[in-house]
Motif scaffolding. Structure first.
Motif, PDB file in Angstrom:
ATOM      1  N   ALA A 143       4.088  62.422 -59.487  1.00 49.51           N
ATOM      2  CA  ALA A 143       3.329  63.462 -58.773  1.00 49.51           C
ATOM      3  C   ALA A 143       3.541  63.011 -57.421  1.00 49.51           C
ATOM      4  O   ALA A 143       3.261  61.872 -56.980  1.00 49.51           O
ATOM      5  CB  ALA A 143       1.872  63.651 -59.188  1.00 49.51           C
ATOM      6  N   PHE A 144       3.325  63.754 -56.223  1.00 54.48           N
ATOM      7  CA  PHE A 144       3.616  63.561 -54.970  1.00 54.48           C
ATOM      8  C   PHE A 144       3.036  64.334 -54.037  1.00 54.48           C
ATOM      9  O   PHE A 144       2.891  65.821 -54.374  1.00 54.48           O
ATOM     10  CB  PHE A 144       5.199  63.543 -54.830  1.00 54.48           C
ATOM     11  N   LEU A 145       2.485  64.115 -52.846  1.00 54.34           N
ATOM     12  CA  LEU A 145       2.181  64.891 -51.775  1.00 54.34           C
ATOM     13  C   LEU A 145       2.958  64.702 -50.652  1.00 54.34           C
ATOM     14  O   LEU A 145       3.158  63.524 -50.069  1.00 54.34           O
ATOM     15  CB  LEU A 145       0.577  64.379 -51.493  1.00 54.34           C
ATOM     16  N   ALA A 209      -4.739  63.509 -56.301  1.00 53.63           N
ATOM     17  CA  ALA A 209      -4.653  62.766 -55.121  1.00 53.63           C
ATOM     18  C   ALA A 209      -5.878  61.627 -55.079  1.00 53.63           C
ATOM     19  O   ALA A 209      -5.819  60.925 -53.966  1.00 53.63           O
ATOM     20  CB  ALA A 209      -4.666  63.458 -53.796  1.00 53.63           C
ATOM     21  N   GLY A 210      -6.691  61.653 -55.753  1.00 56.67           N
ATOM     22  CA  GLY A 210      -7.775  60.670 -55.999  1.00 56.67           C
ATOM     23  C   GLY A 210      -8.902  61.026 -54.819  1.00 56.67           C
ATOM     24  O   GLY A 210      -9.901  60.021 -54.881  1.00 56.67           O
ATOM     25  N   HIS A 211      -9.086  61.970 -54.226  1.00 56.98           N
ATOM     26  CA  HIS A 211     -10.030  62.508 -53.373  1.00 56.98           C
ATOM     27  C   HIS A 211     -11.307  62.809 -54.204  1.00 56.98           C
ATOM     28  O   HIS A 211     -12.461  62.616 -53.597  1.00 56.98           O
ATOM     29  CB  HIS A 211      -9.730  63.689 -52.554  1.00 56.98           C
ATOM     30  N   THR A 212     -11.418  63.464 -55.258  1.00 61.91           N
ATOM     31  CA  THR A 212     -12.251  63.664 -56.258  1.00 61.91           C
ATOM     32  C   THR A 212     -11.905  63.423 -57.664  1.00 61.91           C
ATOM     33  O   THR A 212     -10.969  62.789 -57.827  1.00 61.91           O
ATOM     34  CB  THR A 212     -12.735  65.263 -56.214  1.00 61.91           C
ATOM     35  N   LEU A 230      -0.359  69.675 -64.739  1.00 63.24           N
ATOM     36  CA  LEU A 230       0.964  68.798 -64.490  1.00 63.24           C
ATOM     37  C   LEU A 230       0.583  67.723 -63.493  1.00 63.24           C
ATOM     38  O   LEU A 230       1.133  66.541 -63.593  1.00 63.24           O
ATOM     39  CB  LEU A 230       2.385  69.502 -64.251  1.00 63.24           C
ATOM     40  N   LEU A 231       0.239  68.036 -62.044  1.00 54.70           N
ATOM     41  CA  LEU A 231      -0.037  67.217 -61.023  1.00 54.70           C
ATOM     42  C   LEU A 231      -1.016  65.930 -61.729  1.00 54.70           C
ATOM     43  O   LEU A 231      -0.664  64.800 -61.423  1.00 54.70           O
ATOM     44  CB  LEU A 231      -0.721  68.005 -59.941  1.00 54.70           C
ATOM     45  N   VAL A 232      -2.094  66.386 -62.072  1.00 51.67           N
ATOM     46  CA  VAL A 232      -3.152  65.336 -62.620  1.00 51.67           C
ATOM     47  C   VAL A 232      -2.360  64.585 -63.576  1.00 51.67           C
ATOM     48  O   VAL A 232      -2.374  63.015 -63.685  1.00 51.67           O
ATOM     49  CB  VAL A 232      -4.410  65.895 -63.054  1.00 51.67           C
ATOM     50  N   GLN A 233      -1.653  64.818 -64.543  1.00 48.22           N
ATOM     51  CA  GLN A 233      -1.119  63.999 -65.755  1.00 48.22           C
ATOM     52  C   GLN A 233       0.190  63.170 -65.019  1.00 48.22           C
ATOM     53  O   GLN A 233      -0.073  61.942 -65.389  1.00 48.22           O
ATOM     54  CB  GLN A 233      -0.382  65.055 -66.441  1.00 48.22           C
ATOM     55  N   GLU A 234       0.885  63.647 -64.020  1.00 45.58           N
ATOM     56  CA  GLU A 234       1.791  62.628 -63.488  1.00 45.58           C
ATOM     57  C   GLU A 234       1.339  61.941 -62.284  1.00 45.58           C
ATOM     58  O   GLU A 234       1.941  60.984 -61.942  1.00 45.58           O
ATOM     59  CB  GLU A 234       3.086  63.844 -62.727  1.00 45.58           C
TER      60      GLU A 234
END
Length: 271
Positions: A143-145, A209-212, A230-234
């Motif tokens: 997952a990417f930002l 992203a780990g902010h919450t 999917l974002l959280v899983q990856e």
């Protein structure tokens, strides 16, 4: 599917990512042109008209672009759809996720697109135009930002956790409303801070992203959960239902969190 076949499929899905990102970006720019921090609506008639106008304008750009990328994939037309889609490939998109925020002048809105294969999300792109952020994920590919890897937080103590929930849609069933209100009361005792806001995707990207640290929801609207799941899983997180079983499109409820919080969160919600 063998390991080599999975790797080959992941590489094929990665090849679609640039096109998906371009599609959600183009649709997002349409909404950005329609946005102002001074946007307001005065009554329900004006609100519904503004929502429809945004959906139409964005979908006119988003849908053809995605269908060109994967002509054989079917389109999920039901923005409030729940449950499984069935075999094969589907595009599940929200052309104006957080539409109600957009028309009230808030920046918490965006465009999402997720490719679902046999009821499993495999590729997603989320563009938040007012924040100029793009989140992407490929099943098995991370997952990417804005192209940089993201990961969920390392929290394992629920008493130190920032958690959130939200209403999936107006007019929720009374059973869902009761479950939601009861769960908020439980989490106010169990967690450090609790928020309740919409849309789900804007909370889920924060978890990824780990902010919450966690998000849960009882309303199971597909288009609001698939991209974030999917974002959280990856991002090395955990996506389950309140029983602790892996979440699927047919699950009754939804939790996305860190591996260390999955069990205590599930226990707090079901105690």
């Amino acid at each position: 599917m063998t390991g080599n076949e999975f790797q080959s499929q992941t590489e094929q899905d990665l090849a679609l990512l640039d096109g998906m990102t371009a599609a959600v970006t183009a649709a997002g720019r349409v909404l950005l042109d329609r946005f102002s921090a001074s946007n307001r609506v005065g009554d329900i008639t004006a609100l519904l008209a503004a929502i429809d106008a945004n959906d139409i304008a964005s979908t006119a750009v988003l849908r053809p672009a995605l269908e060109r990328l994967r002509p054989g994939a079917r389109w999920d037309d039901d923005e409030e759809g729940r449950g499984g889609l069935g075999p094969g490939e589907w595009w599940v998109a929200d052309a104006a996720e957080g539409n109600v925020n957009h028309i009230h002048g808030s920046v918490d809105w965006g465009v999402t697109a997720t490719l679902v294969r046999d009821d499993v999300p495999v590729l997603t792109a989320v563009f938040l135009p007012a924040l100029n952020r793009t989140y992407t994920a490929v099943r098995g590919g991370g997952a990417f930002l804005d192209g940089a890897p993201i990961t969920v937080s390392a929290k394992s103590d629920l008493k130190a956790a920032l958690v959130g929930t939200g209403q999936a849609t107006p007019g929720e069933d009374p059973t869902i409303r009761h479950a939601m209100s009861t769960s908020i009361d439980r989490m106010l005792d169990a967690a450090l801070l609790v928020s309740a806001t919409v849309p789900a995707t804007l909370q889920l990207v924060q978890v990824a992203a780990g902010h919450t640290d966690a998000f849960w929801q009882y309303g199971q609207v597909r288009s609001g959960l698939l991209a974030g799941a999917l974002l959280v899983q990856e991002a090395h997180g955990t996506v389950i239902d309140t029983s602790g079983a892996p979440w699927t499109l047919t699950s009754a409820d939804f939790i996305a969190t860190t591996p260390g919080l999955a069990a205590p969160l599930s226990a707090a919600l079901t105690s």
